[in-house]
Design a protein around this motif. Structure first.
Motif, PDB file in Angstrom:
ATOM      1  N   SER A   5       2.402   6.796  -4.996  1.00  0.00           N
ATOM      2  CA  SER A   5       2.366   5.547  -4.533  1.00  0.00           C
ATOM      3  C   SER A   5       3.878   5.491  -3.855  1.00  0.00           C
ATOM      4  CB  SER A   5       2.085   4.385  -5.143  1.00  0.00           C
ATOM      5  OG  SER A   5       3.135   3.781  -5.794  1.00  0.00           O
ATOM      6  N   PHE A   6       4.960   6.194  -4.444  1.00  0.00           N
ATOM      7  CA  PHE A   6       6.224   5.971  -3.951  1.00  0.00           C
ATOM      8  C   PHE A   6       6.064   7.015  -2.492  1.00  0.00           C
ATOM      9  CE2 PHE A   6      10.517   7.766  -3.756  1.00  0.00           C
ATOM     10  CZ  PHE A   6      11.334   6.434  -3.243  1.00  0.00           C
ATOM     11  N   ARG A   7       5.503   8.035  -2.856  1.00  0.00           N
ATOM     12  CA  ARG A   7       5.280   9.160  -1.608  1.00  0.00           C
ATOM     13  C   ARG A   7       4.674   8.468  -0.349  1.00  0.00           C
ATOM     14  NH1 ARG A   7       3.258  14.591  -4.267  1.00  0.00           N
ATOM     15  NH2 ARG A   7       5.456  15.324  -5.196  1.00  0.00           N
ATOM     16  N   LEU A   8       3.728   7.848  -0.808  1.00  0.00           N
ATOM     17  CA  LEU A   8       2.922   6.901   0.301  1.00  0.00           C
ATOM     18  C   LEU A   8       3.754   5.981   0.886  1.00  0.00           C
ATOM     19  CD1 LEU A   8      -0.098   7.040   1.363  1.00  0.00           C
ATOM     20  CD2 LEU A   8      -0.462   4.990   0.023  1.00  0.00           C
ATOM     21  N   PHE A  11       6.252   7.839   3.262  1.00  0.00           N
ATOM     22  CA  PHE A  11       5.323   8.362   4.365  1.00  0.00           C
ATOM     23  C   PHE A  11       5.043   7.363   5.393  1.00  0.00           C
ATOM     24  CE2 PHE A  11       1.180   9.298   6.408  1.00  0.00           C
ATOM     25  CZ  PHE A  11       1.579  10.433   7.238  1.00  0.00           C
ATOM     26  N   CYS A  12       4.663   5.967   4.652  1.00  0.00           N
ATOM     27  CA  CYS A  12       4.407   5.069   5.682  1.00  0.00           C
ATOM     28  C   CYS A  12       5.538   4.649   6.743  1.00  0.00           C
ATOM     29  CB  CYS A  12       3.905   3.784   4.961  1.00  0.00           C
ATOM     30  SG  CYS A  12       2.232   3.957   4.610  1.00  0.00           S
ATOM     31  N   ALA A  16       6.325   4.532  10.508  1.00  0.00           N
ATOM     32  CA  ALA A  16       6.695   3.127  11.151  1.00  0.00           C
ATOM     33  C   ALA A  16       7.990   3.518  12.083  1.00  0.00           C
ATOM     34  CB  ALA A  16       7.069   2.035   9.946  1.00  0.00           C
ATOM     35  N   VAL A  17       9.031   4.159  11.468  1.00  0.00           N
ATOM     36  CA  VAL A  17      10.134   4.341  12.137  1.00  0.00           C
ATOM     37  C   VAL A  17       9.904   5.308  13.215  1.00  0.00           C
ATOM     38  CG1 VAL A  17      12.423   5.837  12.122  1.00  0.00           C
ATOM     39  CG2 VAL A  17      11.723   4.129  10.086  1.00  0.00           C
ATOM     40  N   LEU A  18       9.019   6.352  12.998  1.00  0.00           N
ATOM     41  CA  LEU A  18       8.412   7.194  14.315  1.00  0.00           C
ATOM     42  C   LEU A  18       8.052   6.357  15.507  1.00  0.00           C
ATOM     43  CD1 LEU A  18       8.741  10.305  14.814  1.00  0.00           C
ATOM     44  CD2 LEU A  18       6.330  10.345  14.225  1.00  0.00           C
ATOM     45  N   ALA A  19       6.994   5.360  14.943  1.00  0.00           N
ATOM     46  CA  ALA A  19       6.490   4.539  15.802  1.00  0.00           C
ATOM     47  C   ALA A  19       7.389   3.801  16.487  1.00  0.00           C
ATOM     48  CB  ALA A  19       5.348   3.927  15.087  1.00  0.00           C
ATOM     49  N   ILE A  20       8.287   3.265  16.109  1.00  0.00           N
ATOM     50  CA  ILE A  20       9.360   2.347  16.630  1.00  0.00           C
ATOM     51  C   ILE A  20      10.053   3.234  17.890  1.00  0.00           C
ATOM     52  CG2 ILE A  20      11.632   1.079  16.491  1.00  0.00           C
ATOM     53  CD1 ILE A  20      10.397   0.075  13.719  1.00  0.00           C
ATOM     54  N   VAL A  21      10.435   4.396  17.280  1.00  0.00           N
ATOM     55  CA  VAL A  21      11.259   5.270  18.129  1.00  0.00           C
ATOM     56  C   VAL A  21      10.560   5.686  19.404  1.00  0.00           C
ATOM     57  CG1 VAL A  21      12.323   7.733  18.442  1.00  0.00           C
ATOM     58  CG2 VAL A  21      12.806   6.336  16.197  1.00  0.00           C
TER      59      VAL A  21
END
Ligand SMILES: *[C@@H]1O[C@H](CO)[C@@H](O)[C@H](O)[C@H]1NC(C)=O
Length: 309
Positions: A5-8, A11-12, A16-21
């Motif tokens: 769950s930490f990996r997930l 990843f999320c 999210a950061v990529l989407a914002i960029v």
């Protein structure tokens, strides 16, 4: 389990950061593109502003009109002369005519000359148009732009008349009666002769009155500039003169793009504010532009078919 769950979550977060960029990048790109297109259209606006400025301050404008220096061949010279002869238009006797002395369609009228009880198909119908000014005084000279037609609305039939300017405020109109039935005569004043003089002045002095535009595009970047047969001012231009016919054509050079990147041609519009206050009185849509001239008597005739004679 906890690790998964930490990996997930990581990843999320990355997604999210990529989407914002990506979003921010697109946003900047859009904004930049807006800048480009706006600066393109500003170019046009700036030109307009420049026109009106140079007009009001009456600076010495040197419109670049290469067509006025064009050397014509003998054939072209003859063609030009015949075209100019075809559009030759009588001038009012005096340069400046007051509005009240200009043609008033509401005071003017027409009569059917020699009305008979019945006309036959093929007969000629003559109409006399009598022009008056806004004081009701008969006009003493010609040059009004008239349109005249006969028509039978129910039959959807119509034909134009041949107008003869008598140069004394009177106009004769000749129609050939082409169909049987009730035929109505309609006459309208398109422009008073005083307005024609203004149009003549504009044609001579402001060849840029009707302006055109072209778009230039390279990738996503585009600019729009003004085009015409000659462009006023000393701004850099693109020369699109037709190499075969010699017809001159110019566009202001786009700021960042080359002349070769032109992709379109369109009508831009009409320059505004070219008329003096006095001149604009000759162009009032509800007074003296395309206004009907009414008959002082009957405005229709009965036409019999030839078989009835
Ligand atoms: C535009 O091009 C034509 C044809 O090449 C040429 O004759 C003319 O002098 C040019 N005008 C200007 C202002 O460059």
């Amino acid at each position: 389990m906890w690790r998964d769950s930490f990996r997930l979550q990581i990843f999320c977060l990355l997604m999210a950061v990529l989407a914002i960029v990506v979003l921010v990048h697109n946003f900047f790109q859009l904004e930049h593109m807006d800048d480009d297109t706006i600066s393109g259209s500003n170019w046009i606006t700036e030109n307009n502003v420049q026109h009106s400025l140079s007009q009001t301050t009456k600076t010495t404008r040197k419109p670049y009109c290469s067509y006025k220096q064009q050397t014509l061949s003998k054939r072209e010279q003859a063609e030009q002369e015949s075209l100019l002869a075809a559009i030759l238009w009588p001038k009012p006797p005096d340069g400046k005519i007051a509005f009240v002395e200009s043609t008033d369609p509401a005071h003017s009228d027409f009569v059917i000359v020699k009305p008979v009880r019945f006309f036959k198909v093929g007969d000629e119908l003559e109409v006399l148009v009598r022009m008056k000014d806004f004081q009701g005084k008969p006009k003493q000279y010609g040059g009004d732009y008239l349109q005249a037609r006969i028509h039978s609305p129910l039959l959807k039939a119509g034909a134009t008349g041949r107008i003869v300017d008598c140069h004394n405020g009177l106009y004769k109109v000749f129609f050939t009666l082409l169909w049987p039935g009730e035929v109505k005569v309609s006459v309208s004043l398109v422009h008073p002769s005083e307005a024609i003089q203004v149009l003549l002045r504009l044609r001579e002095e402001r060849p840029d009155r009707v302006y055109f535009k072209s778009s230039f595009k390279s990738g996503k970047y585009s600019e729009t500039t003004e085009c015409n047969v000659c462009l006023p001012g000393d701004l850099p231009v693109c020369n699109f003169t037709d190499l075969y016919t010699g017809e001159p054509w110019f566009c202001y050079k786009p700021r960042k793009l080359s002349c070769a990147s032109r992709i379109s041609h369109a009508k831009g519009g009409y320059q505004k504010g070219l008329l003096t206050q006095e001149e604009s009185l000759f162009f009032q849509s509800d007074v003296n532009i395309k206004r009907p001239i009414l008959s002082s008597g009957p405005d229709s005739v009965i036409v019999k078919s030839k078989a009835f004679t």
